[in-house]
Design a protein around this motif. Structure first.
Motif, short mmCIF file in Angstrom:
data_model
loop_
_atom_site.label_atom_id
_atom_site.label_comp_id
_atom_site.label_asym_id
_atom_site.label_seq_id
_atom_site.Cartn_x
_atom_site.Cartn_y
_atom_site.Cartn_z
N ASP A 74 3.36 -14.22 -66.52
CA ASP A 74 2.20 -13.92 -65.67
C ASP A 74 2.09 -12.41 -65.47
N PRO A 75 1.25 -11.74 -66.26
CA PRO A 75 1.14 -10.28 -66.15
C PRO A 75 0.58 -9.80 -64.81
N THR A 76 -0.10 -10.67 -64.06
CA THR A 76 -0.68 -10.24 -62.79
C THR A 76 0.34 -10.20 -61.66
N GLN A 77 1.47 -10.86 -61.82
CA GLN A 77 2.48 -10.90 -60.77
C GLN A 77 3.50 -9.79 -60.98
N VAL A 78 3.25 -8.65 -60.36
CA VAL A 78 4.13 -7.48 -60.47
C VAL A 78 5.28 -7.65 -59.48
N VAL A 79 6.48 -7.42 -59.95
CA VAL A 79 7.66 -7.58 -59.08
C VAL A 79 8.33 -6.25 -58.76
N ALA A 80 8.07 -5.19 -59.56
CA ALA A 80 8.75 -3.92 -59.33
C ALA A 80 7.94 -2.77 -59.92
N ASP A 89 11.72 -2.86 -55.86
CA ASP A 89 10.95 -4.04 -55.48
C ASP A 89 9.67 -3.60 -54.79
N VAL A 90 8.56 -4.32 -55.06
CA VAL A 90 7.26 -3.91 -54.52
C VAL A 90 7.26 -3.92 -52.99
N ASN A 91 7.99 -4.82 -52.39
CA ASN A 91 8.06 -4.85 -50.92
C ASN A 91 8.83 -3.66 -50.37
N ASP A 92 9.83 -3.18 -51.13
CA ASP A 92 10.57 -2.00 -50.68
C ASP A 92 9.74 -0.73 -50.83
N VAL A 93 8.81 -0.72 -51.77
CA VAL A 93 7.93 0.44 -51.93
C VAL A 93 7.07 0.62 -50.68
N GLN A 121 -4.52 -2.84 -55.56
CA GLN A 121 -4.62 -3.27 -56.95
C GLN A 121 -3.60 -4.33 -57.35
N VAL A 122 -2.45 -4.37 -56.71
CA VAL A 122 -1.34 -5.21 -57.18
C VAL A 122 -1.09 -6.38 -56.24
N LEU A 123 -0.89 -6.12 -54.98
CA LEU A 123 -0.59 -7.17 -54.02
C LEU A 123 -1.87 -7.82 -53.52
#
Length: 393
Positions: A74-80, A89-93, A121-123
């Motif tokens: 799934d290219p739309t689900q960015v994890v990092a 991690d996107v949440n740590d950003v 754009q991502v979340l």
């Protein structure tokens, strides 16, 4: 320490580090596959197929590249994101250790712009949804909302006098609230209302302010609550399209009163207000209908026809005597005003109304019969006198 707390990066450092990493990942000499441990998923193997470049800004200047690691299927689900030469991690950003980051703060560093990009754009999107907004220009004025050590939302501003786009010379004629976002897990806490109020306070010397069209359902609900609480902004806040001239702006409070927006259905106060308005309007219609019915009954009992001919005569007189529209035609769209009493339109003197059948009439028939008999008697006497004169000769 989180990425936003680390020493500041510039666009050149971010882009060059991304290109070097991709080159090493795609090199034939690279045989070891690194693994990233996500806090939300299991381990994700880092390969060239699930690492892609993202353009941080949308403008005509040099590209600023950001690397994103997504799930293999799934290219739309960015994890990092790749920042400071490592994966985060996107949440740590979105997090910070700085106590000074609290409330609404103006975006200043490149890492804070990365956070705005991550939110817009991502979340906050599923695999079927598109990005919420287009990428913002690098010169866009933004404010991040910080709560409990993390970024939970933002809003962007188009300043008065700034260019509307890169291909025309048009510029905004008033400050405009362009985009607003609050994370789903932080909604329904009044943050949208807080950002709208902060925007209005930021430009307190401006007579008029704008909100980019079209207003979403949730944004219309936020404006409704805000304008109810702050009546001084009801004539100040407009929904605008670039560049914000008067032909491209509409008063938000007026459109709300006219029901031009579909407000958020879960807003109890809004639905209750709408029900009250609907009930008031229905009662008014019923009252008007009852008045019309009683008026028609009154006309029927008086045995007089409706004044259609009088109205038509009045309209004809108006058309023949007036070449253009009177000042009241702007409201009635008829060209002339209907007077309260149509009897005054008759050219002759006023005539007495017809007597009702229920009233007592005078014996006019007997008077007329006696007059006719006296007339016949006088004529008969004249005839006899003439006959007598003839006989004398």
């Amino acid at each position: 320490m989180y990425p936003v707390d680390l020493p500041a990066l510039d666009e050149t450092d971010l882009t060059s580090a991304s290109e070097l990493y991709v080159s090493a990942l795609e090199s034939p000499a690279h045989h070891k596959n690194d693994v990233f441990q996500s806090s939300q998923t299991s381990q994700v193997v880092i390969t060239a197929s699930n690492v892609r470049r993202l353009q941080l800004f949308e403008d005509d200047q040099a590209d600023c590249t950001l690397l994103a690691l997504h799930l293999p299927d799934d290219p739309t689900q960015v994890v990092a994101l790749y920042l400071h030469e490592q994966w985060w991690d996107v949440n740590d950003v979105l997090r910070t250790n700085s106590k000074s980051r609290s409330g609404l703060l103006m975006v200043q560093s490149l890492m804070e712009r990365v956070i705005v990009f991550l939110l817009s754009q991502v979340l906050e999107r599923s695999s079927e949804e598109e990005a919420l907004f287009s990428p913002h220009p690098r010169t866009e004025s933004c404010k991040l909302l910080w709560r409990e050590g993390q970024a939970v939302g933002f809003y962007t501003i188009k300043h008065k006098g700034s260019l509307c786009d890169s291909w025309s010379s048009q510029s905004y004629l008033l400050p405009v609230l362009d985009t607003v976002l609050v994370r789903k897990s932080w909604r329904r806490r009044g943050f949208g209302l807080q950002m709208l109020q902060d925007f209005c306070s930021l430009f307190n010397t401006e007579k008029f302010l704008g909100v980019s069209a079209p207003l979403s359902t949730r944004m219309a609900a936020v404006c409704w609550r805000f304008l109810q609480q702050h009546e001084e902004h009801q004539e100040r806040l407009y929904e605008v399209e670039a560049p914000g001239c008067w032909s491209r702006r509409r008063n938000i409070w007026l459109k709300l009163q006219l029901g031009k927006y579909s407000l958020y259905v879960n807003e109890k106060s809004i639905s209750a207000s709408a029900d009250r308005n609907e009930e008031d309007s229905s009662q008014k219609v019923q009252a008007d209908n009852s008045r019309l019915k009683s008026a028609s009954l009154h006309i029927d009992t008086e045995d007089s026809p409706p004044p259609i001919s009088s109205s038509m005569e009045q309209i004809k007189a108006c058309d023949s005597s007036q070449g253009g529209r009177s000042p009241s035609s702007k409201i009635s769209e008829t060209g002339c005003d209907l007077p309260a009493h149509t009897d005054d339109l008759n050219s002759g003197p006023p005539t007495r109304p017809a007597k009702s059948r229920n009233t007592k009439q005078t014996p006019t028939s007997k008077l007329s019969h006696s007059a006719e008999s006296s007339l016949e008697k006088s004529e008969a006497e004249k005839t006899q006198k003439s006959v007598k004169r003839v006989r004398r000769f």
